[in-house]
Design a protein around this motif. Structure first.
Motif, short mmCIF file in Angstrom:
data_model
loop_
_atom_site.label_atom_id
_atom_site.label_comp_id
_atom_site.label_asym_id
_atom_site.label_seq_id
_atom_site.Cartn_x
_atom_site.Cartn_y
_atom_site.Cartn_z
N MET A 109 0.76 -1.20 0.12
CA MET A 109 -0.05 0.07 0.08
C MET A 109 0.73 1.27 0.14
O MET A 109 0.29 2.27 -0.72
N GLU A 110 1.91 1.22 0.75
CA GLU A 110 3.03 2.31 0.78
C GLU A 110 3.33 2.51 -0.68
O GLU A 110 3.76 3.88 -0.90
N GLU A 111 3.78 1.59 -1.49
CA GLU A 111 4.04 1.56 -2.77
C GLU A 111 3.03 2.73 -3.45
O GLU A 111 3.39 3.42 -4.67
N ILE A 112 1.78 2.50 -3.30
CA ILE A 112 0.85 3.01 -4.15
C ILE A 112 0.38 4.25 -3.40
O ILE A 112 0.26 5.37 -4.28
N MET A 113 0.52 4.70 -2.21
CA MET A 113 -0.19 5.71 -1.75
C MET A 113 0.78 6.81 -1.01
O MET A 113 0.51 7.81 -0.45
N GLY A 114 2.23 5.94 -0.76
CA GLY A 114 2.96 6.71 -0.06
C GLY A 114 2.92 6.44 1.46
O GLY A 114 1.87 6.05 2.02
N GLY A 145 -10.05 0.94 -6.89
CA GLY A 145 -8.92 0.85 -7.77
C GLY A 145 -7.65 1.00 -6.89
O GLY A 145 -6.37 0.35 -7.20
N LEU A 146 -7.65 1.61 -5.65
CA LEU A 146 -6.32 1.52 -4.79
C LEU A 146 -6.16 0.04 -4.37
O LEU A 146 -5.14 -0.44 -4.27
N ALA A 147 -7.17 -0.59 -4.00
CA ALA A 147 -7.14 -1.98 -3.57
C ALA A 147 -6.50 -2.66 -4.74
O ALA A 147 -5.68 -3.87 -4.23
N LEU A 148 -7.03 -2.68 -5.90
CA LEU A 148 -6.67 -3.37 -7.09
C LEU A 148 -5.18 -3.14 -7.01
O LEU A 148 -4.28 -4.35 -7.22
N ARG A 149 -4.59 -2.06 -7.25
CA ARG A 149 -3.20 -1.82 -7.23
C ARG A 149 -2.50 -2.52 -6.18
O ARG A 149 -1.10 -2.76 -6.37
N ALA A 150 -2.99 -2.40 -5.10
CA ALA A 150 -2.27 -2.75 -3.90
C ALA A 150 -2.04 -4.20 -3.73
O ALA A 150 -0.84 -5.06 -3.51
N GLY A 151 -3.10 -5.18 -4.40
CA GLY A 151 -3.08 -6.36 -4.55
C GLY A 151 -2.08 -6.75 -5.56
O GLY A 151 -1.08 -7.72 -5.45
N ARG A 152 -1.90 -6.06 -6.81
CA ARG A 152 -0.81 -6.19 -7.59
C ARG A 152 0.40 -6.04 -6.97
O ARG A 152 1.44 -6.86 -7.31
N THR A 166 1.29 -6.39 -3.85
CA THR A 166 1.35 -7.41 -2.80
C THR A 166 2.04 -8.67 -3.37
O THR A 166 2.99 -9.34 -2.84
N TRP A 167 1.75 -8.88 -4.66
CA TRP A 167 2.30 -10.40 -5.26
C TRP A 167 3.74 -10.07 -5.53
O TRP A 167 4.43 -11.07 -5.13
N LYS A 168 4.24 -8.90 -5.55
CA LYS A 168 5.79 -8.73 -5.87
C LYS A 168 6.37 -8.97 -4.64
O LYS A 168 7.54 -9.92 -4.55
N TYR A 169 5.88 -8.69 -3.51
CA TYR A 169 6.54 -9.09 -1.95
C TYR A 169 6.25 -10.52 -1.78
O TYR A 169 7.07 -11.04 -1.09
N ALA A 170 5.19 -10.72 -2.06
CA ALA A 170 4.54 -12.12 -1.56
C ALA A 170 5.60 -13.24 -2.39
O ALA A 170 5.86 -14.36 -1.65
N LEU A 171 5.72 -12.90 -3.68
CA LEU A 171 6.74 -13.91 -4.40
C LEU A 171 7.98 -13.87 -3.79
O LEU A 171 8.59 -14.95 -3.58
N ALA A 205 -7.84 -8.98 -3.50
CA ALA A 205 -7.72 -10.52 -3.80
C ALA A 205 -7.53 -10.31 -5.51
O ALA A 205 -6.91 -11.32 -5.93
N ILE A 206 -8.25 -9.80 -6.24
CA ILE A 206 -8.51 -9.78 -7.46
C ILE A 206 -7.01 -9.19 -8.05
O ILE A 206 -6.39 -9.73 -9.00
N GLY A 207 -6.53 -8.18 -7.56
CA GLY A 207 -5.31 -7.61 -8.03
C GLY A 207 -4.22 -8.61 -7.82
O GLY A 207 -3.24 -8.73 -8.78
#
Length: 212
Positions: free
Chosen positions: A25-30, A82-89, A91-96, A170-172
């Motif tokens: 979320m910080e990546e998206i929102m600061g 929109g923010l939640a979708l972007r945060a989900g995407r 999230t995958w980078k870090y989860a991976l 979850a969708i993101g």
């Protein structure tokens, strides 16, 4: 008759998962944007104090859920989605990075397997990650045209009430995960039921054939 209402049991994500979502979320929102969400959500104990990077079950579904609800409260339903979708995407980078090496599928996207088999293996491993490390419960299904990601105990909409499906994070996350498994292909990912909207499960349908 006993008039007391039983206190609903609390469920947990590991601290690591909670931390990943907040960092995403910080990546998206600061940093200040996330702090504003946490303060409005009455989670000031998390301001500048994200959960530790460990697998202890310490991040509650209630905390996760109220953060998602607060995005809608602050930015409106469309903006929050929109923010939640972007945060989900994100999230995958870090989860991976954090979880996939533990499960031994870092080279899954490179294996010479048919696309459909790779997608099924990937979804099975992702579901197992949640089932193994958290109190979230996911099972898989399918119909003629879709794979079904069926969340039976969902942290994103935990104790929320919504007229429409609201598990956008979850969708993101699934969109980005499927892109990784398929080496850049895109699939239509759509939530078709939601516990917050009165359904029995939060079910996300994923087209078996990529759209790109």
């Amino acid at each position: 008759m006993n008039q007391e209402v039983a206190i609903e049991e609390e469920y947990f994500y590991p601290n690591k998962m909670g931390r990943i979502v907040l960092v995403a979320m910080e990546e998206i929102m600061g940093h200040h944007g996330v702090n504003a969400v946490l303060n409005l959500a009455k989670l000031s104990h998390l301001v500048n104090n994200y959960p530790p990077n460990n697998l202890q079950l310490g991040f509650t579904f209630s905390e996760f859920s109220v953060i998602q609800q607060t995005l809608d409260d602050m930015y409106g339903e469309r903006g929050g989605r929109g923010l939640a979708l972007r945060a989900g995407r994100e999230t995958w980078k870090y989860a991976l990075k954090e979880f996939m090496p533990v499960l031994g599928i870092t080279d899954l996207a490179m294996r010479m397997l048919p696309l459909g088999i790779k997608i099924k293996i990937g979804l099975d491993v992702f579901a197992e990650t949640f089932n193994k490390f958290s109190d979230q419960r996911v099972r898989l299904g399918e119909d003629a045209e879709h794979y079904l990601w069926i969340i039976e105990r969902c942290p994103i909409c935990w104790q929320r009430v919504s007229k429409t499906p609201c598990c956008h994070l979850a969708i993101g996350l699934l969109e980005q995960a499927l892109g990784w498994v398929s080496r850049g292909r895109r699939f239509k990912v759509e939530q078709i039921s939601c516990i917050a909207a009165g359904d029995e499960t939060c079910t996300i349908a994923i087209t078996k054939q990529p759209i790109v």
